[in-house]
Design an enzyme around this catalytic site. Sequence first.
Site, PDB file in Angstrom:
ATOM      1  N   ASP A 469      49.530  18.545  21.672  1.00 47.88           N
ATOM      2  CA  ASP A 469      48.294  19.214  22.074  1.00 47.88           C
ATOM      3  C   ASP A 469      47.154  18.834  21.121  1.00 47.88           C
ATOM      4  O   ASP A 469      47.392  18.372  19.997  1.00 47.88           O
ATOM      5  CB  ASP A 469      48.550  20.736  22.034  1.00 47.88           C
ATOM      6  CG  ASP A 469      47.631  21.526  22.949  1.00 47.88           C
ATOM      7  OD1 ASP A 469      46.644  20.960  23.435  1.00 47.88           O
ATOM      8  OD2 ASP A 469      47.909  22.729  23.162  1.00 47.88           O
ATOM      9  N   ASP A 539      44.152  23.787  31.692  1.00 42.95           N
ATOM     10  CA  ASP A 539      44.666  25.114  31.316  1.00 42.95           C
ATOM     11  C   ASP A 539      44.477  26.100  32.451  1.00 42.95           C
ATOM     12  O   ASP A 539      44.958  27.232  32.377  1.00 42.95           O
ATOM     13  CB  ASP A 539      43.926  25.633  30.079  1.00 42.95           C
ATOM     14  CG  ASP A 539      44.518  25.071  28.805  1.00 42.95           C
ATOM     15  OD1 ASP A 539      45.598  24.461  28.869  1.00 42.95           O
ATOM     16  OD2 ASP A 539      43.898  25.242  27.747  1.00 42.95           O
TER      17      ASP A 539
HETATM   18  C1  DGJ Z   1      46.286  24.687  24.924  1.00 41.83           C
HETATM   19  C2  DGJ Z   1      47.251  24.192  25.956  1.00 41.83           C
HETATM   20  O1  DGJ Z   1      46.588  23.580  26.997  1.00 41.83           O
HETATM   21  C3  DGJ Z   1      48.119  25.358  26.405  1.00 41.83           C
HETATM   22  O2  DGJ Z   1      48.986  24.950  27.431  1.00 41.83           O
HETATM   23  C4  DGJ Z   1      48.881  25.854  25.220  1.00 41.83           C
HETATM   24  O3  DGJ Z   1      49.769  24.871  24.776  1.00 41.83           O
HETATM   25  C5  DGJ Z   1      47.929  26.260  24.112  1.00 41.83           C
HETATM   26  N1  DGJ Z   1      47.018  25.205  23.801  1.00 41.83           N
HETATM   27  C6  DGJ Z   1      48.691  26.657  22.869  1.00 41.83           C
HETATM   28  O4  DGJ Z   1      47.876  26.919  21.799  1.00 41.83           O
END
Ligand code: DGJ
Length: 721
Positions: A469, A539
């Site tokens: 990420d 997200d």
């Molecule tokens: C952003 C990601 O897109 C989410 O799926 C998740 O992993 C969060 N970060 C965790 O902090």
Amino acid sequence: MRRVALFLLAVAAVSAQSVQYDESRKIWLLSTRVSSYAMGISPDGELQHLYWGGPLWRIADVPAARTKEDISSFDPHEMLENEEYAGWGGKRFYETALKITRADGDRDLVLRYQSYKIDGDRLSITLKDIKDDIEAVLEYRAFADAGIISRRAVIRNNSKQAITLESAQSATWYLPPGDGYRLTYLSGRWAAETQVNREPIHEGTKVLESRLGHTGHNFNPWFAVDQGEANEEHGSVWFSALAWSGNWRISVEQTPYKQVRVTGGFNTFDFAYPLKPGEQLETPAFYGGYAAHGFGEASRLLHGLELSDIEPHGSAARPRPVLYNSWEATEFKVDEAGQTALAQKAAKLGVELFVMDDGWFGKRNTDHAGLGDWVVNPQKFPNGLAGLIKTVNALGMDFGLWVEPEMVNPDSDLYRAHPDWVMNFPGRPRSELRNQLVLNMAREDVKEYIFDVLDKLVTTYKFRYFKWDMNRIFAEPGWPEVSAREQRELWVKYVWNYYEIMDRLRKKHPELEIESCSGGGGRVDLGVLRYVDEVWPSDNTEAFDRLKIQEGFSEAYAAKFMSAWVTDVPNMNGRSTPLRYRFLVAMQGALGIGSNLNKFSEADTMLATQMVTLYKRIRETVQFGSLYRLLSPRTSDTTANEYVSKDGKEAVVFAFRHSQQYDTNPPAIYLQGLDPRSVYQLEKWDGTMLEKVSGAYLMENGFEVSLRGDFDSTAVLLHRE
Ligand code: DGJ
């Protein structure tokens, strides 16, 4: 036997012809099964673009490059010619591909043809400045089967003085002379990525770009151009995608002389790349293609290239497993007992890969602390991760782990030990976003640290999957440890090191798979696809919003890479859609589940199990087949997508409707890509066998579905008899 021999001969002929050269007129012709691309040398040694369109077989038809006449003292001939890769120099004031400053202040660069080399399906053409030993080596490759060509440039400073590159583009593409062009591109923001835009191209320049350090949520490095009349299945479409996960720029320019030219590569914003004598810089690959059959074919060509030539395993890639991810269920509240309970429930649904997201390390109880301290939190996991991983494996699932290795919270042991590791300008603020700072991964020591952290985790725990990420954009991108001249190399070296770490990890752990995530779809491009197995598009997991995000994603990227989760309702926008609708939306990509399974009712569990079983039957078709976008959520209250398997024996159609009004039926859905002479057995998503219908009827008459009320959905499988 004879048929086999003839077939082999035909294949050999295609590949032998993918690059042709006409020595007498100095023309090169690159050909794929659906397109050709030509360029040639003008009498004054300029490399000019000559053709981009449907396949040609006769190089003699392509007229030689010529030098035009000036129109006036304001319109020199250089401005009228389609120079394939122009340096900024002489009388060129459009968007040139290369701009330099020499140490002595001389900024003029005029590139002329020097030499060429053909190696199978690869061609390289070397251009050189008229005075100095400064070269641009243009590298082309024709992916004959995939129907795509790639371009990039290697800039070499063989002169005796240092130079600084101020613009280093991968390529300029020219559209055929003509009017009425339209540009299609993808834009958005966090949680609303890859929205499709289509607009006329007018005189002037339109810029798509990222200045943010990563690929970005705001624009995606892909575009398509048509002449105003193309749709999903008809009309000429020229398209291209840049393989770069850092600052990029694509400028779409219509000149006063009606040339439409698209130039792309490293973003020129804050760009200054020094080259000492003997040094070189490679620009990212820019992949381009021509489709005679609309935007649908353009997408299918790119998807095919990604699956065969870009993704790390190529055609040997395994179908993406059904994944469970803990984030939306538990956020930072992860511990062994809680994750074990979720894993047991996930396994019962048929999940194959259990991914524990954020919260397992350091003092990571909120987003205020812990990033950088990649040690298992002993309160949450008293036995390390080994216990949980053993349980997950015993349940028949692989284990995956979330990491965000480029980042650090100021409240972390790593930052306390190495405050100099973050990008910064000394004495100036270090701007936080989500309470975190960005490590300067362009530094060798930081790169090695990140590699070691990740390598140690996989070596110790032997798991299958990283979700990598990246949850903020850059700020204050200073690199005080290097000279002022070298500071801006950061933009480029950071991305190279990101690629290098993944490459080394994959080589050392051949079973390891990686997902690219950047707060959703902030790092989705053909550069990262060389190193990862799937990407997280957004997200925003709300199913109705997802239809549009997924549609835009599919313009450029294959379903196999599109991680798509079923999550709980009401979702982030307050909307609640039925569980079946959420499943069917997510089953159009690489299916995942992100729901809090502790809250699933018995009926939810039954439906989820049924859907996962169904998905496993169709995933080969969805992930590796051909996508036909039949009805768009942008233009209809009904969305329909069809996937046809590689061998044509299976197909699946998904249909969704929101807000039915006045007791109307959804529009007929005209299927595509079937064999008109074959008969297909239709099967509803719940296993009910429906009628048998010919491909001809399904494509000509269309296919009727009954979708009523709000957020109704269905899927129909087609089995060729
Ligand atoms: C952003 C990601 O897109 C989410 O799926 C998740 O992993 C969060 N970060 C965790 O902090």
